[in-house]
Design an enzyme around this catalytic site. Structure first.
Site: not given
Length: 241
Positions: A106, A209, A211
């Site tokens: 990001c 994102h 993660e």
């Protein structure tokens, strides 16, 4: 020993520097030792970080101060932190010059682009063409927001194939992309969603994102797995070397 992955602190609030737990967990889950790197006003510490760490992770966070890419403020959205911006840009430049494996997420992808002379749109509304809503309003950060198309013969395509559904939490995007960088994924509105640096052992930036998507999409986990694998296989002076 497992490779040490330096996670650049995302920013600070109320005199506390922070990293979201999902980044730490993603590195640990994929075989790395997560090490949070504090933001410091000390140029020498950057060299120390390169000595300690085998790979690096740059995370999401606030907007980037426009003066750092030659512009004045054009929007009232978001917030900036010049101290953090300068630290991230200086560290990214060191990491790329040293050819250390790095995954940038990001804001981190925008930092990677700026570190090599690129620029960003301060707000998606400033793009000259119609743009999707890239700041999703779902109840969960794990929910997908839009599709991306991935370039063939790219490193990213090895992980995700030619298409993927991704989440989205940004109101800025890349503008000028320097020639050292290859865009490798776009949304349907043309916004660049991923970049790579050809000739680098592992330098990948993604606008979404991953993660928080590891348990939902094996391809997202491969991003972190490859980071730790490349960090562990390179003979750096860090703990895995």
């Amino acid at each position: 020993m497992k490779p040490v992955i330096g996670i650049a602190a995302c920013g600070s609030t109320d005199n506390r520097q922070f990293v979201t737990e999902a980044y730490i967990e993603a590195v640990s889950r994929t075989g790395g030792i997560p090490l949070i790197l504090p933001i410091l006003d000390d140029a020498a510490i950057l060299t120390d970080y390169l000595q300690i760490c085998d790979g690096f992770l740059f995370c999401g966070g606030r907007d980037i101060t426009p003066l750092l890419f030659g512009e004045e403020l054009l929007t009232d959205r978001g917030g900036t932190d010049l101290f953090t911006d300068r630290f991230h840009l200086a560290l990214m430049q060191k990491v790329l010059h040293a050819k250390r494996p790095v995954l940038a997420i990001c804001r981190g992808m925008q930092v990677m682009n700026l570190a090599l002379g690129g620029s960003i749109y301060q707000d998606l509304s400033l793009r000259p063409s119609p743009t999707l809503q890239h700041m999703q309003i779902s109840g969960s950060r794990k929910d997908p927001c839009h599709k991306i198309t991935v370039s063939q013969n790219s490193m990213l395509s090895d992980f995700l194939g030619t298409h993927a559904n991704v989440n989205s939490f940004h109101h800025q995007c890349l503008h000028f992309i320097p020639p050292q960088i290859r865009p490798v994924a776009t949304a349907s509105d043309g916004v660049v969603e991923a970049i790579e640096i050809p000739g680098h052992p592992f330098a990948l930036g993604v606008q979404w994102h991953p993660e928080v998507l590891l348990s939902l999409d094996p391809g997202m986990e491969k991003l972190f797995l490859t980071l730790t694998e490349r960090a562990g296989s390179c003979l750096f002076p860090g703990s895995a070397g």
